[in-house]
Design a protein around this motif. Structure first.
Motif, PDB file in Angstrom:
ATOM      1  N   TYR A  83       0.706  -1.406   0.124  1.00 48.62           N
ATOM      2  CA  TYR A  83      -0.268   0.246  -0.109  1.00 48.62           C
ATOM      3  C   TYR A  83       0.594   1.441  -0.085  1.00 48.62           C
ATOM      4  O   TYR A  83       0.819   2.385  -0.400  1.00 48.62           O
ATOM      5  CB  TYR A  83      -1.032   0.219   1.538  1.00 48.62           C
ATOM      6  CG  TYR A  83      -1.920   1.461   1.265  1.00 48.62           C
ATOM      7  CD1 TYR A  83      -3.109   0.822  -0.055  1.00 48.62           C
ATOM      8  CD2 TYR A  83      -1.992   2.041   1.916  1.00 48.62           C
ATOM      9  CE1 TYR A  83      -4.132   1.752  -0.097  1.00 48.62           C
ATOM     10  CE2 TYR A  83      -3.357   3.313   2.348  1.00 48.62           C
ATOM     11  CZ  TYR A  83      -4.012   3.307   1.082  1.00 48.62           C
ATOM     12  OH  TYR A  83      -5.044   3.796   0.661  1.00 48.62           O
ATOM     13  N   ARG A 128       3.837   1.674  -1.833  1.00 52.91           N
ATOM     14  CA  ARG A 128       3.709   1.757  -2.633  1.00 52.91           C
ATOM     15  C   ARG A 128       3.331   2.539  -3.675  1.00 52.91           C
ATOM     16  O   ARG A 128       3.060   3.037  -4.621  1.00 52.91           O
ATOM     17  CB  ARG A 128       4.093   0.657  -3.382  1.00 52.91           C
ATOM     18  CG  ARG A 128       5.577   0.062  -3.149  1.00 52.91           C
ATOM     19  CD  ARG A 128       6.309  -0.989  -3.601  1.00 52.91           C
ATOM     20  NE  ARG A 128       6.167  -1.981  -4.037  1.00 52.91           N
ATOM     21  CZ  ARG A 128       5.829  -2.992  -3.779  1.00 52.91           C
ATOM     22  NH1 ARG A 128       6.838  -3.426  -2.299  1.00 52.91           N
ATOM     23  NH2 ARG A 128       4.575  -4.042  -3.520  1.00 52.91           N
ATOM     24  N   GLU A 129       1.311   1.649  -3.029  1.00 52.40           N
ATOM     25  CA  GLU A 129       0.379   2.261  -4.266  1.00 52.40           C
ATOM     26  C   GLU A 129       0.181   3.631  -4.001  1.00 52.40           C
ATOM     27  O   GLU A 129      -0.212   4.389  -4.852  1.00 52.40           O
ATOM     28  CB  GLU A 129      -0.563   1.642  -4.313  1.00 52.40           C
ATOM     29  CG  GLU A 129      -0.407  -0.316  -4.244  1.00 52.40           C
ATOM     30  CD  GLU A 129      -1.235  -1.050  -4.195  1.00 52.40           C
ATOM     31  OE1 GLU A 129      -2.367  -1.351  -3.407  1.00 52.40           O
ATOM     32  OE2 GLU A 129      -1.577  -2.078  -4.885  1.00 52.40           O
ATOM     33  N   ALA A 130       0.268   3.665  -2.992  1.00 54.26           N
ATOM     34  CA  ALA A 130      -0.495   5.198  -2.162  1.00 54.26           C
ATOM     35  C   ALA A 130       0.505   6.033  -0.887  1.00 54.26           C
ATOM     36  O   ALA A 130       0.159   5.995  -0.764  1.00 54.26           O
ATOM     37  CB  ALA A 130      -1.883   5.211  -1.478  1.00 54.26           C
ATOM     38  N   PRO A 131       1.432   6.427  -1.262  1.00 59.10           N
ATOM     39  CA  PRO A 131       3.050   7.110  -0.701  1.00 59.10           C
ATOM     40  C   PRO A 131       2.366   8.070  -0.301  1.00 59.10           C
ATOM     41  O   PRO A 131       3.250   8.621   1.447  1.00 59.10           O
ATOM     42  CB  PRO A 131       3.827   7.528  -1.689  1.00 59.10           C
ATOM     43  CG  PRO A 131       3.334   7.358  -3.141  1.00 59.10           C
ATOM     44  CD  PRO A 131       2.295   6.448  -3.292  1.00 59.10           C
ATOM     45  N   ALA A 132       1.922   8.496  -0.313  1.00 58.46           N
ATOM     46  CA  ALA A 132       1.807  10.549   0.123  1.00 58.46           C
ATOM     47  C   ALA A 132      -0.053   9.441   1.451  1.00 58.46           C
ATOM     48  O   ALA A 132      -0.164  10.922   2.072  1.00 58.46           O
ATOM     49  CB  ALA A 132       0.818  11.505  -0.303  1.00 58.46           C
ATOM     50  N   VAL A 133      -0.505   9.100   1.197  1.00 57.11           N
ATOM     51  CA  VAL A 133      -1.462   8.778   2.466  1.00 57.11           C
ATOM     52  C   VAL A 133      -0.775   8.414   3.402  1.00 57.11           C
ATOM     53  O   VAL A 133       0.112   7.981   3.990  1.00 57.11           O
ATOM     54  CB  VAL A 133      -2.122   7.066   1.978  1.00 57.11           C
ATOM     55  CG1 VAL A 133      -3.231   6.995   3.389  1.00 57.11           C
ATOM     56  CG2 VAL A 133      -2.943   7.844   0.432  1.00 57.11           C
ATOM     57  N   GLU A 134      -1.925   9.183   4.602  1.00 49.90           N
ATOM     58  CA  GLU A 134      -1.438   9.144   5.893  1.00 49.90           C
ATOM     59  C   GLU A 134      -1.454   8.076   6.748  1.00 49.90           C
ATOM     60  O   GLU A 134      -2.731   7.082   6.775  1.00 49.90           O
ATOM     61  CB  GLU A 134      -1.989  10.817   6.250  1.00 49.90           C
ATOM     62  CG  GLU A 134      -1.496  12.035   6.189  1.00 49.90           C
ATOM     63  CD  GLU A 134      -2.195  12.668   6.635  1.00 49.90           C
ATOM     64  OE1 GLU A 134      -3.435  12.500   6.923  1.00 49.90           O
ATOM     65  OE2 GLU A 134      -1.887  13.914   6.422  1.00 49.90           O
ATOM     66  N   ALA A 169      -4.327   5.202   6.278  1.00 50.40           N
ATOM     67  CA  ALA A 169      -4.098   3.553   5.836  1.00 50.40           C
ATOM     68  C   ALA A 169      -4.656   2.360   6.954  1.00 50.40           C
ATOM     69  O   ALA A 169      -5.671   2.110   6.569  1.00 50.40           O
ATOM     70  CB  ALA A 169      -2.588   3.135   5.708  1.00 50.40           C
ATOM     71  N   ASN A 186      -8.446   1.524   6.591  1.00 52.17           N
ATOM     72  CA  ASN A 186      -8.650   1.478   5.552  1.00 52.17           C
ATOM     73  C   ASN A 186      -8.551  -0.521   5.058  1.00 52.17           C
ATOM     74  O   ASN A 186      -7.981  -1.392   5.050  1.00 52.17           O
ATOM     75  CB  ASN A 186      -7.368   1.047   3.814  1.00 52.17           C
ATOM     76  CG  ASN A 186      -8.088   1.342   2.550  1.00 52.17           C
ATOM     77  OD1 ASN A 186      -8.505   0.578   2.594  1.00 52.17           O
ATOM     78  ND2 ASN A 186      -7.573   2.076   1.670  1.00 52.17           N
ATOM     79  N   PRO A 228       3.329  10.497   5.877  1.00 51.70           N
ATOM     80  CA  PRO A 228       3.353   9.607   4.485  1.00 51.70           C
ATOM     81  C   PRO A 228       3.663   8.099   5.229  1.00 51.70           C
ATOM     82  O   PRO A 228       4.158   8.190   5.833  1.00 51.70           O
ATOM     83  CB  PRO A 228       3.499  10.615   3.964  1.00 51.70           C
ATOM     84  CG  PRO A 228       4.082  11.337   4.470  1.00 51.70           C
ATOM     85  CD  PRO A 228       3.850  11.606   6.021  1.00 51.70           C
ATOM     86  N   LYS A 241       4.788   6.642   3.295  1.00 49.77           N
ATOM     87  CA  LYS A 241       6.463   6.135   2.162  1.00 49.77           C
ATOM     88  C   LYS A 241       7.740   6.249   3.188  1.00 49.77           C
ATOM     89  O   LYS A 241       9.078   6.424   2.756  1.00 49.77           O
ATOM     90  CB  LYS A 241       6.798   7.087   0.940  1.00 49.77           C
ATOM     91  CG  LYS A 241       6.739   8.969   1.558  1.00 49.77           C
ATOM     92  CD  LYS A 241       6.634   9.753   0.111  1.00 49.77           C
ATOM     93  CE  LYS A 241       6.466  11.309   0.430  1.00 49.77           C
ATOM     94  NZ  LYS A 241       6.181  11.784  -0.581  1.00 49.77           N
TER      95      LYS A 241
END
Length: 285
Positions: free
Chosen positions: A150, A152-158, A162, A165, A191, A193
């Protein structure tokens, strides 16, 4: 909102009481369920299994029929002895499943659907649900893998977003999101990432430990899906069970700093954290 632990306890209590029993009566206030019952009656079917998957509860009946429910913010399953008085008004009833000794009643359940095994496999939410952190088959390595993917797919999501989710790891809700981030010493607004592999491992291990501790036999095994008694600290005092959740303005139990709260994510969920124990950024390990 009931989290994975309360749904797990509800499924367990239902399984122990009505699992394996024959349905003697079915009642619902939902037209779409009533139509199925009219066409293929529930009465006479055997309740083969009740299980939880993340925040979903599934009741399997003989003849390939499955009742799928989700509590969202206000729903709950109650269990009563036959002819026992309900603790909620009849107007809140959505489903009643009767057996010779019990009545399982769903109150204010916003999502209730009948499925076959085939239609359930194609359900848009069930199909995409992440590994259930309370499943006996859950493995920490699998949870870490999901977080890595996840990130890798959504690096900026906090991080805290996450954790909520259900397609990443299922079962965690807002209480555990806050408690896990605190216990792991990770700022919930970082984030994805920025997380190291070691931090991801700590998150998964902590979440798994907290959740399992709250579904042990003898800890809130009742049927009503509410978070009363949930704890992430080793104390039975009601005012001291949690680290940060709903403690905005109070002193941190570890360092004495003031606990902060801010709305986070599209759903504007309340996030609580200690600015000292969970600094804004940390060096990757």
């Amino acid at each position: 909102m009931p989290e994975g632990d309360t749904i797990y306890r509800s499924a367990r209590a239902l399984q122990r009481s009505i699992g394996g029993q024959v349905v003697t009566g079915f009642e619902t206030g939902l037209a779409k369920l009533a139509r199925i019952d009219d066409d293929t009656p529930l009465k006479g079917r055997t309740i083969e299994k009740i299980e939880s998957r993340g925040k979903w509860l599934l009741i399997h009946f003989s003849g390939d029929l499955i009742l799928l429910t989700h509590m969202l913010m206000s729903g709950s399953w109650h269990l009563y002895r036959a002819r026992e008085r309900w603790r909620r008004p009849r107007s809140s009833m959505r489903v009643v499943i009767r057996t010779p000794e019990w009545e399982a009643v769903a109150f204010n359940v916003p999502v209730a659907e009948f499925h076959t095994a085939h239609s359930l496999a194609r359900h848009p939410h069930i199909q995409k649900i992440g590994p259930d952190i309370l499943s006996t088959e859950f493995a920490v390595d699998n949870g870490i893998e999901r977080l890595v993917r996840y990130a890798r797919e959504a690096p900026a999501v906090e991080v805290a977003v996450a954790l909520l989710n259900q397609q990443v790891i299922s079962g965690l809700g807002n209480v555990y999101k806050n408690e896990v981030a605190f216990a792991a010493g990770i700022n919930p607004f970082r984030p994805m990432k920025t997380l190291s592999l070691c931090e991801m491992q700590l998150i998964v291990e902590t979440a798994n430990r907290f959740m399992k501790a709250n579904v042990m036999d003898g800890k809130g095994g009742g049927i009503v899906t509410y978070p009363g008694g949930r704890q992430t600290r080793h104390t039975m005092r009601s005012e001291g069970r949690l680290w940060v959740y709903r403690r905005q303005g109070h002193e941190c139990r570890r360092c004495g700093a003031t606990i902060l709260m801010r709305k986070q994510g599209i759903q504007a969920r309340s996030t609580y954290w200690c600015p000292k124990c969970q600094p804004a950024m940390q060096e990757n390990s």
